[in-house]
Write an enzyme that holds these catalytic residues in place. Structure first.
Site, PDB file in Angstrom:
ATOM      1  N   TYR A   1       0.838  -1.210   0.000  1.00 15.40           N
ATOM      2  CA  TYR A   1       0.000   0.000   0.000  1.00 15.40           C
ATOM      3  C   TYR A   1       0.871   1.257   0.000  1.00 15.40           C
ATOM      4  CZ  TYR A   1      -4.033  -2.994   1.181  1.00 15.40           C
ATOM      5  OH  TYR A   1      -5.012  -3.959   1.179  1.00 15.40           O
TER       6      TYR A   1
HETATM    7  N1  NAP Z   1      -6.826  -8.247   0.337  1.00 14.57           N
HETATM    8  C1  NAP Z   1      -7.044  -7.480  -0.714  1.00 14.57           C
HETATM    9  O1  NAP Z   1      -6.708  -7.810  -1.854  1.00 14.57           O
HETATM   10  C2  NAP Z   1      -7.722  -6.153  -0.514  1.00 14.57           C
HETATM   11  C3  NAP Z   1      -8.200  -5.439  -1.627  1.00 14.57           C
HETATM   12  C4  NAP Z   1      -8.833  -4.227  -1.410  1.00 14.57           C
HETATM   13  C5  NAP Z   1      -8.957  -3.740  -0.113  1.00 14.57           C
HETATM   14  N2  NAP Z   1      -8.456  -4.438   0.949  1.00 14.57           N
HETATM   15  C6  NAP Z   1      -8.573  -3.939   2.342  1.00 14.57           C
HETATM   16  O2  NAP Z   1      -9.913  -3.558   2.572  1.00 14.57           O
HETATM   17  C7  NAP Z   1      -9.954  -2.191   2.963  1.00 14.57           C
HETATM   18  C8  NAP Z   1     -11.233  -1.585   2.490  1.00 14.57           C
HETATM   19  O3  NAP Z   1     -11.305  -1.668   1.072  1.00 14.57           O
HETATM   20  P1  NAP Z   1     -11.940  -0.483   0.277  1.00 14.57           P
HETATM   21  O4  NAP Z   1     -11.222   0.797   0.618  1.00 14.57           O
HETATM   22  O5  NAP Z   1     -12.015  -0.885  -1.148  1.00 14.57           O
HETATM   23  O6  NAP Z   1     -13.392  -0.453   0.974  1.00 14.57           O
HETATM   24  P2  NAP Z   1     -14.773   0.187   0.575  1.00 14.57           P
HETATM   25  O7  NAP Z   1     -15.424   0.462   1.899  1.00 14.57           O
HETATM   26  O8  NAP Z   1     -15.496  -0.671  -0.381  1.00 14.57           O
HETATM   27  O9  NAP Z   1     -14.436   1.562  -0.161  1.00 14.57           O
HETATM   28  C9  NAP Z   1     -13.898   2.632   0.549  1.00 14.57           C
HETATM   29  C10 NAP Z   1     -14.000   3.897  -0.294  1.00 14.57           C
HETATM   30  O10 NAP Z   1     -15.379   4.240  -0.517  1.00 14.57           O
HETATM   31  C11 NAP Z   1     -15.550   5.646  -0.369  1.00 14.57           C
HETATM   32  N3  NAP Z   1     -16.361   5.825   0.853  1.00 14.57           N
HETATM   33  C12 NAP Z   1     -16.253   5.111   2.011  1.00 14.57           C
HETATM   34  N4  NAP Z   1     -17.148   5.538   2.907  1.00 14.57           N
HETATM   35  C13 NAP Z   1     -17.847   6.515   2.323  1.00 14.57           C
HETATM   36  C14 NAP Z   1     -18.929   7.313   2.755  1.00 14.57           C
HETATM   37  N5  NAP Z   1     -19.453   7.172   3.971  1.00 14.57           N
HETATM   38  N6  NAP Z   1     -19.419   8.236   1.882  1.00 14.57           N
HETATM   39  C15 NAP Z   1     -18.910   8.362   0.635  1.00 14.57           C
HETATM   40  N7  NAP Z   1     -17.878   7.633   0.173  1.00 14.57           N
HETATM   41  C16 NAP Z   1     -17.352   6.717   1.009  1.00 14.57           C
HETATM   42  C17 NAP Z   1     -14.172   6.247  -0.234  1.00 14.57           C
HETATM   43  O11 NAP Z   1     -13.631   6.487  -1.524  1.00 14.57           O
HETATM   44  P3  NAP Z   1     -13.815   7.854  -2.338  1.00 14.57           P
HETATM   45  O12 NAP Z   1     -14.158   8.942  -1.382  1.00 14.57           O
HETATM   46  O13 NAP Z   1     -12.542   8.058  -3.052  1.00 14.57           O
HETATM   47  O14 NAP Z   1     -14.966   7.578  -3.285  1.00 14.57           O
HETATM   48  C18 NAP Z   1     -13.399   5.103   0.416  1.00 14.57           C
HETATM   49  O15 NAP Z   1     -12.011   5.189   0.230  1.00 14.57           O
HETATM   50  C19 NAP Z   1      -8.667  -1.583   2.408  1.00 14.57           C
HETATM   51  O16 NAP Z   1      -8.268  -0.416   3.079  1.00 14.57           O
HETATM   52  C20 NAP Z   1      -7.711  -2.712   2.608  1.00 14.57           C
HETATM   53  O17 NAP Z   1      -7.252  -2.726   3.955  1.00 14.57           O
HETATM   54  C21 NAP Z   1      -7.856  -5.641   0.755  1.00 14.57           C
END
Ligand code: NAP
Length: 361
Positions: free
Chosen positions: A62
């Site tokens: 990351y």
């Molecule tokens: N193992 C793996 O391969 C893998 C892959 C992906 C993620 N992960 C882990 O999972 C975690 C979460 O993944 P993710 O970040 O993709 O999760 P997610 O909850 O699906 O997306 C998070 C994104 O959605 C938007 N968001 C979140 N809450 C919001 C709200 N209340 N209102 C408006 N927009 C909102 C933001 O992006 P914007 O504001 O830019 O739109 C935020 O960065 C990562 O940090 C990582 O630790 C692991």
């Protein structure tokens, strides 16, 4: 439920919050602006801790290691190392990747994968960036398709015995890989994987067919990543109006694959349920994932502390059985081969027309 509604992760004594803080946004301040700078990352971390959360997920890849550096710094600033369950990952290559535009055969193949040589290299580098001498939960980030499971289990098990990691687990792998590791470990009486980290949300339910049953059988807790489908399930994207809205629009490595007719229809149902509950669609989407069978913890990501605050509120939200069913039915994936075997009709064909319930179902 609150972030202090601690539970064990898989068949282990590692006690974790139902919402884990994902830190993929920390330091990812490159093109597209989908990440958080140091000040915003600190605010997110502190908001999570203030709400009672104890579980932080990062990875060596990351932001090229910056996420780990920030997390280590924030833990030291808050003197919280003993209280925090610190998880990080190895596996993707830091020296060359299509994601960083440096592919083309120039990278060191030993800077990625689950071979013993890379695991030791990657762990030492992560410990240094995090400023700690042990990891609570060490993830194989991705199945490399090459290293025998018979090599991975002893490498990680020996690191548990050496005390450099407390537990290990697998992310982004076929279910059979995790199950084989769990089986080898239990037969040899050595430490085995305690969790699976997989993409799981209302619009990504493939893992229900193989991974969730394997996790239950192997004593592994399921951890859902991208529970909001990268922001899609917040409801901020609209059909035909997706530009400049967030991570899924503009210059970024995530693309627009969530914008499908099927997903827009799921979002419509989610919007209806959220309106009934007088909450944000994001909160209802998170509450649905958290209530699904096998899910031990859901990894929330955020770009700002305000986003995180809204997401944390989901821990206190409970959907009615009818709302759970409506969302589950609206998002039912097409049944593949494995799912079709688990159908009620096949069960009846086997048990003389009876609806027999198996252990843990
Ligand atoms: N193992 C793996 O391969 C893998 C892959 C992906 C993620 N992960 C882990 O999972 C975690 C979460 O993944 P993710 O970040 O993709 O999760 P997610 O909850 O699906 O997306 C998070 C994104 O959605 C938007 N968001 C979140 N809450 C919001 C709200 N209340 N209102 C408006 N927009 C909102 C933001 O992006 P914007 O504001 O830019 O739109 C935020 O960065 C990562 O940090 C990582 O630790 C692991």
């Amino acid at each position: 439920m609150s972030l202090a509604s601690y539970r064990a992760l898989g068949r282990s004594g590692l006690v974790i919050s139902p919402l884990c803080l994902g830190t993929m946004t920390f330091g990812s301040t490159g093109p597209g602006g989908w990440g958080a700078d140091e000040a915003a990352s600190r605010a997110i971390f502190n908001a999570y801790r203030d709400a009672g959360g104890n579980f932080v997920d990062t990875a060596d890849i990351y932001a090229g290691g910056v996420s780990e550096t920030f997390v280590g710094k924030f833990i030291r600033e808050t003197n919280s190392r003993d209280a925090i369950v610190l998880a990080t990952k190895f596996g993707f290559n830091g020296s060359s990747s299509p994601l960083t535009g440096t592919a083309g055969g120039t990278g060191n193949p030993h800077a990625g994968g689950a071979g013993s040589k890379n695991i030791h290299r990657a762990l030492d580098a992560s410990l240094q960036r995090l400023g700690t001498d042990y990891i609570d939960l060490y993830w194989m980030h991705v199945w490399d398709g090459v290293t025998p499971v018979e090599e991975i289990v002893p490498t990680l098990g020996d690191l548990v015995r050496a005390g450099k990691i407390r537990h290990y687990a697998f992310s982004d792998m076929p279910a059979w890989v995790a199950m084989k590791a769990a089986t080898i470990a239990s037969e040899r009486r050595v430490p085995g994987p305690i969790a699976m980290q997989v993409e799981y949300s209302l619009v990504a339910r493939d893992v229900e067919a193989e991974h969730v049953p394997a996790a239950r059988e192997g004593g592994m807790g399921v951890m859902a990543w991208s529970p909001l489908a990268g922001g899609f399930l917040t409801g901020k994207y609209r059909r035909g109006e997706t530009a400049g809205t967030g991570r899924l629009s503009g210059a970024n490595p995530f693309g627009d694959s969530k914008f499908t007719d099927r997903n827009w229809a799921i979002l419509d149902t989610l919007g209806e349920v959220a309106a009934e509950l007088d909450c944000d669609p994001a909160q209802a989407a998170l509450a649905w994932v958290m209530a699904r069978p096998g899910v031990a913890s859901t990894i929330v990501g955020a770009r700002t502390a305000a986003q995180l605050a809204g997401n944390i509120a989901a821990a206190g939200l409970r959907l009615t059985d009818e709302q759970m069913t409506r969302l589950t039915e609206a998002s039912t994936p097409a049944a593949g081969f494995t799912a079709s075997l688990a159908s009620a009709m096949i069960r009846k064909m086997i048990y003389g027309g009876h609806d027999v319930t198996g252990w843990g179902e």
